[in-house]
Design a protein around this motif. Structure first.
Motif, PDB file in Angstrom:
ATOM      1  N   MET A 252       0.969  -1.321   0.107  1.00 59.59           N
ATOM      2  CA  MET A 252       0.123  -0.166  -0.060  1.00 59.59           C
ATOM      3  C   MET A 252       0.675   1.241   0.020  1.00 59.59           C
ATOM      4  N   GLN A 253       1.926   1.205   0.845  1.00 62.26           N
ATOM      5  CA  GLN A 253       2.755   2.352   1.061  1.00 62.26           C
ATOM      6  C   GLN A 253       3.509   2.552  -0.568  1.00 62.26           C
ATOM      7  N   ASP A 254       3.720   1.429  -1.219  1.00 60.59           N
ATOM      8  CA  ASP A 254       4.483   1.622  -2.505  1.00 60.59           C
ATOM      9  C   ASP A 254       3.398   2.147  -3.562  1.00 60.59           C
ATOM     10  N   GLN A 255       2.100   1.596  -3.450  1.00 61.06           N
ATOM     11  CA  GLN A 255       0.977   2.013  -4.379  1.00 61.06           C
ATOM     12  C   GLN A 255       0.868   3.411  -4.104  1.00 61.06           C
ATOM     13  N   ASN A 256       0.914   4.024  -3.004  1.00 62.72           N
ATOM     14  CA  ASN A 256       0.702   5.549  -2.831  1.00 62.72           C
ATOM     15  C   ASN A 256       1.733   6.355  -3.466  1.00 62.72           C
ATOM     16  N   LEU A 257       2.987   5.970  -3.460  1.00 63.25           N
ATOM     17  CA  LEU A 257       4.261   6.474  -4.121  1.00 63.25           C
ATOM     18  C   LEU A 257       3.792   6.622  -5.741  1.00 63.25           C
ATOM     19  N   PHE A 258       3.366   5.443  -6.114  1.00 65.41           N
ATOM     20  CA  PHE A 258       2.907   5.187  -7.432  1.00 65.41           C
ATOM     21  C   PHE A 258       1.866   6.250  -8.043  1.00 65.41           C
ATOM     22  N   ALA A 259       0.979   6.408  -7.113  1.00 68.05           N
ATOM     23  CA  ALA A 259      -0.050   7.294  -7.371  1.00 68.05           C
ATOM     24  C   ALA A 259       0.436   8.551  -7.196  1.00 68.05           C
ATOM     25  N   LYS A 260       1.335   9.121  -6.400  1.00 68.37           N
ATOM     26  CA  LYS A 260       1.577  10.144  -6.117  1.00 68.37           C
ATOM     27  C   LYS A 260       2.681  10.644  -7.422  1.00 68.37           C
ATOM     28  N   LYS A 261       3.272   9.992  -7.935  1.00 69.21           N
ATOM     29  CA  LYS A 261       4.067  10.254  -9.383  1.00 69.21           C
ATOM     30  C   LYS A 261       3.188  10.212 -10.358  1.00 69.21           C
ATOM     31  N   LEU A 262       1.862   9.684 -10.421  1.00 63.86           N
ATOM     32  CA  LEU A 262       1.205   9.985 -11.599  1.00 63.86           C
ATOM     33  C   LEU A 262       0.560  11.271 -11.505  1.00 63.86           C
ATOM     34  N   LEU A 263       0.308  11.659 -10.145  1.00 66.93           N
ATOM     35  CA  LEU A 263      -0.228  12.982  -9.949  1.00 66.93           C
ATOM     36  C   LEU A 263       0.716  14.232  -9.810  1.00 66.93           C
ATOM     37  N   GLY A 264       1.973  13.828 -10.207  1.00 66.89           N
ATOM     38  CA  GLY A 264       2.888  14.841 -10.315  1.00 66.89           C
ATOM     39  C   GLY A 264       3.457  15.399  -9.015  1.00 66.89           C
ATOM     40  N   GLN A 265       3.241  14.773  -7.864  1.00 64.95           N
ATOM     41  CA  GLN A 265       3.564  15.147  -6.515  1.00 64.95           C
ATOM     42  C   GLN A 265       5.002  14.783  -6.118  1.00 64.95           C
ATOM     43  N   VAL A 266       5.826  14.298  -6.934  1.00 62.74           N
ATOM     44  CA  VAL A 266       7.100  13.899  -6.387  1.00 62.74           C
ATOM     45  C   VAL A 266       8.131  14.540  -7.142  1.00 62.74           C
ATOM     46  N   SER A 267       9.054  15.110  -6.331  1.00 66.95           N
ATOM     47  CA  SER A 267      10.074  16.117  -6.826  1.00 66.95           C
ATOM     48  C   SER A 267      10.846  15.626  -7.989  1.00 66.95           C
ATOM     49  N   LYS A 268      11.352  16.227  -8.690  1.00 65.15           N
ATOM     50  CA  LYS A 268      12.412  16.082  -9.706  1.00 65.15           C
ATOM     51  C   LYS A 268      13.681  15.218  -9.331  1.00 65.15           C
ATOM     52  N   GLU A 269      14.148  15.891  -7.881  1.00 61.89           N
ATOM     53  CA  GLU A 269      15.303  15.461  -7.434  1.00 61.89           C
ATOM     54  C   GLU A 269      15.246  14.001  -7.032  1.00 61.89           C
ATOM     55  N   GLU A 270      13.991  13.846  -6.304  1.00 59.31           N
ATOM     56  CA  GLU A 270      13.627  12.708  -5.743  1.00 59.31           C
ATOM     57  C   GLU A 270      13.620  11.337  -6.912  1.00 59.31           C
ATOM     58  N   LEU A 271      12.824  11.786  -8.215  1.00 57.52           N
ATOM     59  CA  LEU A 271      12.772  11.081  -9.098  1.00 57.52           C
ATOM     60  C   LEU A 271      14.187  10.574  -9.840  1.00 57.52           C
ATOM     61  N   ALA A 272      15.002  11.724  -9.788  1.00 60.82           N
ATOM     62  CA  ALA A 272      16.431  11.369 -10.375  1.00 60.82           C
ATOM     63  C   ALA A 272      17.034  10.635  -9.682  1.00 60.82           C
ATOM     64  N   ALA A 273      17.052  10.793  -8.291  1.00 60.57           N
ATOM     65  CA  ALA A 273      17.938  10.001  -7.374  1.00 60.57           C
ATOM     66  C   ALA A 273      17.402   8.480  -7.515  1.00 60.57           C
TER      67      ALA A 273
END
Length: 297
Positions: A252-273
């Motif tokens: 569920m934690q992982d699914q929330n993270l995926f949903a956040k990415k779909l919604l554009g709520q994860v920073s470019k820095e985090e995505l790049a790392a």
């Protein structure tokens, strides 16, 4: 994007696939997961329905305008092909680790996702466990002298799961996440075909030239456990920290993270790392495999 719902399909119904269906059908109220809507699942077996989820064909999933994302929970060997198929159809992808069984394939798939402007998310629940979060806190700011991470577990079908450096990439991910970039110094593998026993040993150096060892050992009836021995200038850590389980399940934690990415709520820095870490670990896994195969020859 404000109220956009993302239609999803789950591919593969092993332990992870069933967990995915359960979590998609029961999102945590007001979490990002509420924006994911399960349209159905794909399985080689003819199952019809699971709870309220219905079985659909691959063709239907690829064609459907209502399905925006695929959760890939098949055996490791078919991850690459499934990711490719869904990215080509213009869908976002969540895949269980390892995303592919070769570094080259992983880099190609990542590039493809970027070209198509789709989210490619690789599940890493091993970084979400409470014991790991606690361990990371304990290691933070300490100077490593040397360390070992030793995993034991039951036998895996290597044809389906891949070489141990890939099937066990969760352990490698721990080491890279805790100690930064690593260089492979050597790697060997011992196998006893008749007893189904296998032991892979990889030796690394950190950026500060400190030695780290990863042992991945599997055999019939071996208990699934991780043993650590990390020595720092201030003393040694020999036991994983005791930690209570999180109220929110790992998938569920992982699914929330995926949903956040779909919604554009994860920073470019985090995505790049994250991209760097995932691809770097796959590069290292391949190097380990090459070392092992070379010494076998």
């Amino acid at each position: 994007q404000i109220n956009k719902m993302f239609g999803t399909v789950v591919v593969g119904l092993g332990i992870a696939g069933l967990a995915r269906i359960r979590d998609l059908m029961n999102p945590i109220p007001s979490s990002p997961s509420e924006r994911l809507k399960l349209y159905g699942f794909i399985s080689r077996r003819n199952l019809g329905k699971i709870d309220e989820a219905k079985q659909i064909s691959l063709e239907e999933a690829l064609r459907s305008k209502d399905i925006h994302a695929a959760f890939i929970s098949t055996e490791n060997i078919s991850h690459e092909k499934n990711i490719r198929t869904f990215l080509e159809a213009g869908k976002h992808v969540l895949v269980e680790y390892p995303m592919a069984l070769s570094a080259k394939a992983a880099h190609e798939l990542w590039e493809m996702a970027e070209q198509k402007d789709k989210v490619l998310h690789v599940e890493h629940i091993e970084l979400l466990t409470e014991e790991y979060k606690q361990l990371k806190k304990e290691v933070a700011g300490k100077d490593l002298v040397k360390g070992t991470l030793h995993f034991t577990g039951s036998v895996l079908d290597e044809k389906q799961a891949g070489f141990p450096a890939f099937s066990g990439i969760a352990r490698l991910t721990w080491l890279v996440d805790l100690f930064g970039d690593l260089t492979v110094i050597s790697a060997t593998r011992e196998e006893q075909k008749e007893t189904n026993y296998s032991r892979m040993t990889a030796h690394f150096q950190t950026a500060n030239k400190k030695p780290l060892t990863w042992i991945e050992e599997r055999g019939p009836g071996m208990r699934r456990e991780k043993k650590i021995n990390f020595c720092f200038t201030s003393g040694c850590l020999e036991d994983l920290p005791q930690a209570s389980r999180s109220a929110v399940g790992l998938f569920m934690q992982d699914q929330n993270l995926f949903a956040k990415k779909l919604l554009g709520q994860v920073s470019k820095e985090e995505l790049a790392a994250e991209k760097w870490r995932i691809l770097r670990c796959l590069d290292l896994a391949e190097e380990i495999q090459q070392h092992c195969e070379h010494t076998e020859r």
